[in-house]
Design an enzyme around this catalytic site. Structure first.
Site, mmCIF file in Angstrom:
data_model
loop_
_atom_site.group_PDB
_atom_site.id
_atom_site.type_symbol
_atom_site.label_atom_id
_atom_site.label_comp_id
_atom_site.label_asym_id
_atom_site.label_seq_id
_atom_site.Cartn_x
_atom_site.Cartn_y
_atom_site.Cartn_z
ATOM 1 N N GLN A 1 0.808 -1.214 0.000
ATOM 2 C CA GLN A 1 0.000 0.000 0.000
ATOM 3 C C GLN A 1 0.844 1.267 0.000
ATOM 4 O O GLN A 1 0.322 2.360 -0.246
ATOM 5 C CB GLN A 1 -0.937 0.013 1.199
ATOM 6 C CG GLN A 1 -0.242 0.187 2.549
ATOM 7 C CD GLN A 1 -1.180 0.029 3.720
ATOM 8 O OE1 GLN A 1 -1.530 -1.089 4.094
ATOM 9 N NE2 GLN A 1 -1.585 1.148 4.307
ATOM 10 N N CYS B 1 -5.111 0.499 3.779
ATOM 11 C CA CYS B 1 -5.137 -0.927 4.126
ATOM 12 C C CYS B 1 -6.524 -1.527 3.935
ATOM 13 O O CYS B 1 -6.671 -2.683 3.516
ATOM 14 C CB CYS B 1 -4.666 -1.123 5.553
ATOM 15 S SG CYS B 1 -5.694 -0.279 6.794
ATOM 16 N N ASN C 1 -0.826 -9.401 4.840
ATOM 17 C CA ASN C 1 -0.740 -7.965 5.067
ATOM 18 C C ASN C 1 -0.532 -7.244 3.736
ATOM 19 O O ASN C 1 -0.383 -7.880 2.690
ATOM 20 C CB ASN C 1 0.407 -7.674 6.042
ATOM 21 C CG ASN C 1 0.278 -6.332 6.720
ATOM 22 O OD1 ASN C 1 -0.719 -5.622 6.562
ATOM 23 N ND2 ASN C 1 1.289 -5.950 7.477
#
Length: 389
Positions: free
Chosen positions: A177, A183, A353
């Protein structure tokens, strides 16, 4: 008899005093780990920089807790490994000061979370405030609406002991990101990518930038709480936007830029995935596991306080806030991780993630299953896709 009773009373008092002092030590360590993290000068600067960490010398080199770190040396390695450069000597000195503070912070995290390895990461020159602003982005003003659709209760008696959607082709490569609090968009696309795979048999990488540019869905129950690009958002609001707009484009057709300054470029003729419905999963770990296995990867919110210094292992901290500030993707779970603080093997969740493959375990995070560690079970959503063909 009186003497024996006094001995028992003394033993009980001693045991209580020990437990009280132990609790006070943990609470104090956590308070400094969270509340004192922005302090980079003063008496703490002279602290011993003993820390267990992994740094890159062409190969992983472990510095154990009996070694005294040379902060200048490790800062030089950090800058080289993560291609860091600074505009002025003043900025360089400030970042070095922050770096040293984060070494101390990682040391505290290691004590509070001994089943993981904490140390130097690409975020080691950011203050916790900068870290929250730049790489988190779950809008804490937003909350699940009171009328959110609840996922049906699923049977849990035949769940596998271990499960990972990466082994079944439903997870795209780890994305990054950048310095944008988006996120929530990566969590959203990750869940929809998996759902679309289950519906179509094809794994398609979807556009986070479409959500950043075009999704301004608001919570009708809370004024001024809307998805806001790099300033944060919420996965369920993004699912609502995707449902209303008709779907999401491919990442290759609407590539990620990591900024929210451009106009929306959504092209309905290039929709690659559509939302059929979405729902909130019960705050029950067996139900979360059952929904994961049946419906694909799940959009999850978490508290990321330990993630700034996380390197590998199963994160199972003694104490962790349940204030949710980061959106991630739950892709699997396992049973075989040893957690010293529980004195037994401990099951864990596998989290994808959005900080690139150089963070954590090739972009992934493992966190204990059980007792809603860091709020990981608090805000879980499942989405269903419909084939665009």
């Amino acid at each position: 008899m009186v003497s024996g009773r006094k001995s028992k009373d003394f033993a009980m008092a001693s045991r209580f005093a020990f437990l009280f002092l132990f609790s006070l030590l943990i609470a104090t360590s956590f308070r400094f780990s969270v509340a004192g993290d922005d302090v980079t000068t003063g008496a703490a600067a002279s602290d011993d920089l003993l820390i267990r960490q992994v740094v890159d010398h062409g190969e992983d080199h472990v510095v154990d807790e009996n070694s005294l770190l040379n902060a200048d040396h490790h800062f030089a390695i950090f800058k080289k490994k993560f291609s860091k450069s600074y505009a002025s000597q003043e900025e360089h000195d400030h970042r070095f000061s922050v770096f040293k503070a984060n070494l101390r912070r990682a040391r505290r995290h290691q004590k509070l979370d001994p089943s993981a390895v904490h140390g130097v990461t690409q975020f080691s020159d950011l203050t916790p405030r900068e870290f929250r602003r730049q790489v988190l982005g779950l809008n804490r003003r937003l909350r699940l609406p009171s009328d959110a659709h609840k996922a049906p209760i699923l049977p849990t008696n035949d769940l596998p002991a271990d499960f990972d959607w990466r082994d079944h082709g439903a997870v795209t490569p780890v994305k990054n990101q950048g310095s944008c609090g988006s996120c929530w968009s990566f969590s959203t696309t990750g869940a929809l990518e998996g759902a679309n795979y289950l519906a179509t048999g094809n794994l398609v990488s979807l556009s986070e930038q479409q959500l950043v540019d075009c999704d301004h869905e608001c919570d009708p129950e809370e004024k001024d709480s809307c998805d806001s690009g790099c300033n944060g958002g919420l996965m369920n609001s993004a699912f609502e936007y995707t449902l209303k707009s008709g779907g999401l484009m491919r990442e290759e057709d609407y590539p990620y830029t990591g900024t929210d300054r451009a106009a929306c470029k959504f092209d309905k003729t290039k929709i690659a995935a559509k939302v059929s419905n979405f729902s909130v999963v019960s705050l029950d770990e067996e139900q979360i596991a059952a929904n994961l296995v049946k419906n694909g990867p799940l959009a999850v919110a978490i508290n990321a306080v330990f993630m700034q210094t996380y390197m590998k292992g199963v994160s199972c901290p003694y104490i962790c806030s349940k204030n949710l500030d980061h959106g991630v993707l739950l892709v699997g779970y396992g049973e075989g991780a040893y957690a010293p603080i529980r004195l037994k093997e401990k099951p864990y969740w596998i989290i994808k993630n959005s900080w690139g493959p150089n963070w954590g375990e090739e972009g992934y995070y493992k966190i204990c299953r059980g007792r809603n560690i860091c709020g990981v079970d608090s805000m879980v959503s499942t989405v269903a896709a419909v084939s665009t063909s």
